[in-house]
Write an enzyme that holds these catalytic residues in place. Structure first.
Site, PDB file in Angstrom:
ATOM      1  N   GLY A   1       0.808  -1.208   0.000  1.00 38.80           N
ATOM      2  CA  GLY A   1       0.000   0.000   0.000  1.00 38.80           C
ATOM      3  C   GLY A   1       0.846   1.264   0.000  1.00 38.80           C
ATOM      4  O   GLY A   1       1.929   1.321  -0.590  1.00 38.80           O
ATOM      5  N   SER A   2       0.377   2.271   0.705  1.00 37.78           N
ATOM      6  CA  SER A   2       0.991   3.599   0.637  1.00 37.78           C
ATOM      7  C   SER A   2       2.359   3.693   1.306  1.00 37.78           C
ATOM      8  O   SER A   2       3.048   4.697   1.135  1.00 37.78           O
ATOM      9  CB  SER A   2       0.050   4.640   1.244  1.00 37.78           C
ATOM     10  OG  SER A   2      -1.098   4.798   0.439  1.00 37.78           O
TER      11      SER A   2
END
Length: 482
Positions: free
Chosen positions: A212-213
């Site tokens: 993810g981020s």
């Protein structure tokens, strides 16, 4: 002698010579392999004929041996705080073999390694007293991570950025290796192997998942090193909304009201702006992003700490839309908690990666080192200037952004949250990530931590890196700085 008898005699002699040759071959060349074969009962008897050597944490053994009381296997492996340290030690089982440090150093721990023998013993194959494996694990950090993860399915890794020492390696749900150490533990083995939560899997090393981020730190590093942007405080070229190249798909931001249009890298990390990093990855191109990811350790299928970690992957052969998705740690990007801890460790250590390791030395029964692992053997990954800017931006994430739950009073803490999609069309509960570093300005102590929550049992709306993973990292970092 007639011709028939003579031919028969010659044939019989050739058979005898063939048998002698085969016996010589087996004894001289195949003897060691046969002796070490896992199916050779004599090997197992010899392995457990005496107490095994220990795996040591902070000067105290977390393993032991106990008398079996019956059968031809005299001793059985035992564990202190087995569930707490299972991701470090692995197991040594009379029935199911050995894993992790128990497996890698089985010869040292059972006294059969040739390095433990003097020349005479090497010839006679006399079994020596076992050696000891000394780990780098900090029990306070290990316990903090294990207790903070609790009943969640996940993992956490803590690294000293300067030395590369792994201070904690936690995987939950865990198991007690003592439960499968003997020869009559079939029921416990079946329960563990059939458990859908897979407690025998070391998620810290061997469960790469979309990061993810948290991967946005790698993309930001690539942009700064490439010169696409000169600092974390200059505006980027990032339209909002941002449509993936060659498609009609809009890459949405989690916070629709966040100031993400043409945001600086600092602001984009603070609000975790997908449009900024998706566009940034597409502008850089997959080759430049991959090159930076591989410098951090991605795509390395020989990462030994000394237990081998599964490779974290940055994909290839993508179009521009897929490359944009990798910019937010999606598409086919995967990472282990170890890998994401390495990313934060590089940023904390002025842009250098000290080789991560969780064993400091292996010693014989007299305490003499058979092998020592050097601390601080560092490789330059990004420039000092890039590392300094990313640290500053990560501090903003904790102090004024999405990572507030990682804050430690009196310490400099920087971090990055991540919530990774899971399942087709994000149909399953997302993964929660947090990668971070902390430094005590009064002592200079540093630590880098990555936490992955695969499943917490929480409602989908409650899953976030700050809500689930950051508190675990905070407790581990606070323990490391004490």
């Amino acid at each position: 002698m007639n011709k028939t008898i003579r031919r028969t005699s010659v044939f019989a002699l050739l058979l005898v010579l063939a048998l002698l040759g085969r016996a010589t071959w087996v004894q001289a060349y195949e003897g060691k392999a046969l002796a070490n074969d896992s199916k050779n009962r004599r090997k197992t008897i010899a392995q457990y004929a005496q107490p095994l050597g220990n795996i040591v944490v902070a000067g105290s053994p977390v393993t032991g041996s106990k008398r079996t009381g019956s059968g031809d296997l005299a001793y059985e492996r035992s564990y202190t705080d087995g569930e707490l340290y299972a991701a470090v030690t692995g197991y040594s089982s009379q029935a199911y073999g050995a894993t992790q440090l128990e497996g890698i150093y089985s010869g040292i721990l059972d006294g059969t390694d040739d390095r433990l023998k003097n020349p005479v013993d090497a010839v006679t194959r006399k079994q020596q007293e076992p050696g000891t494996v000394v780990t780098t694990i900090d029990p306070a950090v290990q316990k903090a991570g294990y207790e903070a993860l609790g009943r969640k399915k996940g993992a956490a890794v803590a690294i000293d950025p300067v030395s590369g020492r792994i201070l904690a390696m936690v995987s939950t749900p865990s198991y007690d290796p003592s439960d499968i150490a003997g020869t009559t533990d079939g029921a416990a083995w079946k329960e563990l192997t059939e458990d859908p939560d897979k407690p025998l899997v070391n998620r810290a090393l061997r469960q790469p998942l979309p990061p993810g981020s948290t991967f946005k730190l790698v993309v930001a590093a690539a942009a700064l090193e490439d010169g696409l942007y000169s600092s974390v405080d200059v505006p980027t070229t990032s339209p909002q909304p941002y449509t993936l190249p060659g498609t009609r798909t809009v890459l949405a931001n989690e916070n629709a009201s966040a100031p993400c249009e043409n945001a600086t890298i600092r602001t984009a990390l603070r609000y975790s702006c997908n449009n900024v990093f998706g566009k940034m990855a597409a502008d850089l191109g997959q080759d430049k992003v991959r090159a930076m990811a591989e410098k951090f350790g991605f795509d390395d299928d020989e990462l030994d700490v000394p237990v081998r970690a599964y490779a974290s992957v940055y994909p290839s052969g993508m179009d521009r839309a897929q490359t944009a998705l990798t910019g937010i740690g999606q598409f086919d990007v995967t990472a282990t908690p170890l890998q994401m801890a390495m990313v934060s460790a590089v940023i904390a250590n002025d842009g250098r990666l000290a080789a991560p390791h969780m064993v400091s030395e292996v010693v014989d029964s007299d305490g003499d080192a058979l092998r020592a692992f050097d601390d601080g053997d560092a490789t330059r990954i990004v420039s000092s200037a890039t590392a300094e800017q990313l640290r500053s931006a990560m501090v903003t994430v904790v102090e004024r952004g999405t990572g507030g739950n990682a804050a430690i009073p009196g310490a400099e803490v920087g971090g990055k949250t991540g919530t990774a999609q899971h399942g087709e069309n994000n149909s399953k509960t997302p993964y929660a990530w947090f990668t971070s570093y902390a430094e005590d300005p009064s002592t200079g102590k540093q630590v880098a931590v990555a936490v992955m929550i695969e499943d917490s049992g929480a409602a989908r709306s409650e899953v976030s890196g700050n809500g689930l993973a950051a508190p675990v990292a905070q407790k581990m970092m606070a323990a490391a700085l004490k």
